[in-house]
Scaffold this motif. Structure first.
Motif, PDB file in Angstrom:
ATOM      1  N   THR A  86       0.850  -1.180   0.000  1.00 34.46           N
ATOM      2  CA  THR A  86       0.000   0.000   0.000  1.00 34.46           C
ATOM      3  C   THR A  86       0.890   1.235   0.000  1.00 34.46           C
ATOM      4  N   ILE A  87       0.614   2.160  -0.907  1.00 32.17           N
ATOM      5  CA  ILE A  87       1.364   3.411  -0.982  1.00 32.17           C
ATOM      6  C   ILE A  87       0.385   4.568  -0.813  1.00 32.17           C
ATOM      7  N   ASP A  88       0.627   5.396   0.190  1.00 34.88           N
ATOM      8  CA  ASP A  88      -0.176   6.583   0.444  1.00 34.88           C
ATOM      9  C   ASP A  88       0.322   7.686  -0.487  1.00 34.88           C
ATOM     10  N   LEU A  89      -0.317   7.823  -1.627  1.00 31.40           N
ATOM     11  CA  LEU A  89       0.129   8.760  -2.650  1.00 31.40           C
ATOM     12  C   LEU A  89       0.017  10.218  -2.212  1.00 31.40           C
ATOM     13  N   SER A  90      -0.774  10.491  -1.195  1.00 34.79           N
ATOM     14  CA  SER A  90      -0.891  11.870  -0.718  1.00 34.79           C
ATOM     15  C   SER A  90       0.431  12.362  -0.131  1.00 34.79           C
ATOM     16  N   GLN A  91       1.308  11.444   0.256  1.00 39.82           N
ATOM     17  CA  GLN A  91       2.634  11.797   0.769  1.00 39.82           C
ATOM     18  C   GLN A  91       3.662  11.945  -0.340  1.00 39.82           C
ATOM     19  N   CYS A  92       3.415  11.327  -1.477  1.00 37.66           N
ATOM     20  CA  CYS A  92       4.424  11.209  -2.534  1.00 37.66           C
ATOM     21  C   CYS A  92       4.670  12.489  -3.321  1.00 37.66           C
ATOM     22  N   GLY A  93       3.662  13.314  -3.487  1.00 41.97           N
ATOM     23  CA  GLY A  93       3.831  14.534  -4.259  1.00 41.97           C
ATOM     24  C   GLY A  93       4.884  15.454  -3.660  1.00 41.97           C
ATOM     25  N   ALA A  94       4.964  15.470  -2.338  1.00 38.29           N
ATOM     26  CA  ALA A  94       5.925  16.333  -1.641  1.00 38.29           C
ATOM     27  C   ALA A  94       7.272  15.643  -1.418  1.00 38.29           C
ATOM     28  N   CYS A  95       7.385  14.393  -1.814  1.00 38.08           N
ATOM     29  CA  CYS A  95       8.639  13.645  -1.626  1.00 38.08           C
ATOM     30  C   CYS A  95       9.673  14.127  -2.647  1.00 38.08           C
ATOM     31  N   LEU A 102       7.727   6.173 -12.044  1.00 39.22           N
ATOM     32  CA  LEU A 102       7.247   7.486 -11.663  1.00 39.22           C
ATOM     33  C   LEU A 102       6.241   7.996 -12.683  1.00 39.22           C
ATOM     34  N   ASP A 103       5.074   8.374 -12.208  1.00 39.20           N
ATOM     35  CA  ASP A 103       4.079   9.051 -13.041  1.00 39.20           C
ATOM     36  C   ASP A 103       4.536  10.503 -13.097  1.00 39.20           C
ATOM     37  N   GLU A 104       5.216  10.860 -14.164  1.00 41.01           N
ATOM     38  CA  GLU A 104       5.824  12.190 -14.297  1.00 41.01           C
ATOM     39  C   GLU A 104       4.798  13.309 -14.154  1.00 41.01           C
ATOM     40  N   GLY A 105       3.621  13.114 -14.682  1.00 37.46           N
ATOM     41  CA  GLY A 105       2.591  14.143 -14.642  1.00 37.46           C
ATOM     42  C   GLY A 105       2.117  14.473 -13.237  1.00 37.46           C
ATOM     43  N   ARG A 106       1.996  13.439 -12.407  1.00 40.87           N
ATOM     44  CA  ARG A 106       1.511  13.627 -11.037  1.00 40.87           C
ATOM     45  C   ARG A 106       2.633  13.653 -10.010  1.00 40.87           C
ATOM     46  N   GLY A 107       3.811  13.147 -10.380  1.00 37.44           N
ATOM     47  CA  GLY A 107       4.930  13.111  -9.451  1.00 37.44           C
ATOM     48  C   GLY A 107       4.779  12.080  -8.361  1.00 37.44           C
ATOM     49  N   VAL A 108       4.081  10.980  -8.667  1.00 37.79           N
ATOM     50  CA  VAL A 108       3.851   9.911  -7.699  1.00 37.79           C
ATOM     51  C   VAL A 108       4.187   8.562  -8.338  1.00 37.79           C
ATOM     52  N   PRO A 109       4.438   7.544  -7.509  1.00 38.85           N
ATOM     53  CA  PRO A 109       4.671   6.204  -8.059  1.00 38.85           C
ATOM     54  C   PRO A 109       3.431   5.683  -8.785  1.00 38.85           C
ATOM     55  N   SER A 110       3.676   4.898  -9.802  1.00 38.46           N
ATOM     56  CA  SER A 110       2.626   4.260 -10.575  1.00 38.46           C
ATOM     57  C   SER A 110       3.107   2.854 -10.926  1.00 38.46           C
ATOM     58  N   LEU A 111       2.232   2.058 -11.514  1.00 39.52           N
ATOM     59  CA  LEU A 111       2.594   0.686 -11.871  1.00 39.52           C
ATOM     60  C   LEU A 111       2.844   0.575 -13.366  1.00 39.52           C
ATOM     61  N   ARG A 112       3.915  -0.116 -13.718  1.00 41.85           N
ATOM     62  CA  ARG A 112       4.261  -0.268 -15.132  1.00 41.85           C
ATOM     63  C   ARG A 112       3.527  -1.430 -15.800  1.00 41.85           C
ATOM     64  N   TRP A 113       2.981  -2.343 -15.010  1.00 40.16           N
ATOM     65  CA  TRP A 113       2.289  -3.516 -15.551  1.00 40.16           C
ATOM     66  C   TRP A 113       0.895  -3.632 -14.961  1.00 40.16           C
ATOM     67  N   PRO A 114       0.050  -4.451 -15.581  1.00 41.59           N
ATOM     68  CA  PRO A 114      -1.282  -4.710 -15.013  1.00 41.59           C
ATOM     69  C   PRO A 114      -1.173  -5.416 -13.657  1.00 41.59           C
ATOM     70  N   LEU A 115      -2.183  -5.223 -12.826  1.00 40.34           N
ATOM     71  CA  LEU A 115      -2.197  -5.821 -11.491  1.00 40.34           C
ATOM     72  C   LEU A 115      -2.009  -7.336 -11.527  1.00 40.34           C
ATOM     73  N   GLU A 116      -2.609  -7.990 -12.510  1.00 35.95           N
ATOM     74  CA  GLU A 116      -2.512  -9.452 -12.607  1.00 35.95           C
ATOM     75  C   GLU A 116      -1.061  -9.895 -12.796  1.00 35.95           C
ATOM     76  N   GLU A 117      -0.314  -9.159 -13.594  1.00 35.34           N
ATOM     77  CA  GLU A 117       1.082  -9.507 -13.840  1.00 35.34           C
ATOM     78  C   GLU A 117       1.930  -9.308 -12.584  1.00 35.34           C
ATOM     79  N   ILE A 118       1.656  -8.253 -11.855  1.00 40.56           N
ATOM     80  CA  ILE A 118       2.394  -7.993 -10.612  1.00 40.56           C
ATOM     81  C   ILE A 118       2.103  -9.085  -9.597  1.00 40.56           C
ATOM     82  N   GLU A 119       0.845  -9.482  -9.483  1.00 35.46           N
ATOM     83  CA  GLU A 119       0.457 -10.516  -8.520  1.00 35.46           C
ATOM     84  C   GLU A 119       1.042 -11.880  -8.892  1.00 35.46           C
TER      85      GLU A 119
END
Length: 109
Positions: A17-26, A44-61
């Motif tokens: 779990t990543i609390d993205l509300s903290q990530c913008g100011a990181c 990194l989601d460059e537009g929002r400045g927060v971590p994002s996933l490069r693959w679908p959830l199924e692939e990560i799992e």
């Protein structure tokens, strides 16, 4: 992703779990760097400045995340303490109870 939380499951049955509300100011984005070293799913989601996933959830799992704990550790040390990893540890409490020396770990810390 739900609102300001990025939550995904991993192969062991645990979750990240990543609390993205903290990530913008990181300033460091240490979690993304740590994940990149392992070839993991965080980018990194460059537009929002927060971590994002490069693959679908199924692939990560299915194993896209190697559960190295690097993102959580680096976020704790160099970021904004925004990541929580929960992994199943079968028989961990049984093991702790079997030790004859006192331990520092206590469940629920």
């Amino acid at each position: 992703m739900t609102g300001n939380v990025l939550l995904f499951n991993v192969r062991s049955g645990g979750s990240i779990t990543i609390d993205l509300s903290q990530c913008g100011a990181c300033e460091t984005k240490a979690c993304v760097e740590a994940c990149a070293v392992q070839g993991g799913p965080l980018v990194l989601d460059e537009g929002r400045g927060v971590p994002s996933l490069r693959w679908p959830l199924e692939e990560i799992e299915r194993g896209g995340c190697v559960e190295c704990l690097g993102c959580e550790l680096d976020c704790e040390l160099y970021g904004r303490q925004a990541i929580t990893i929960v992994l199943p540890l079968e028989r961990f409490d049984e093991y702790i109870d079997s030790l004859t020396e006192p331990v520092v770990y206590k469940q629920g810390w």
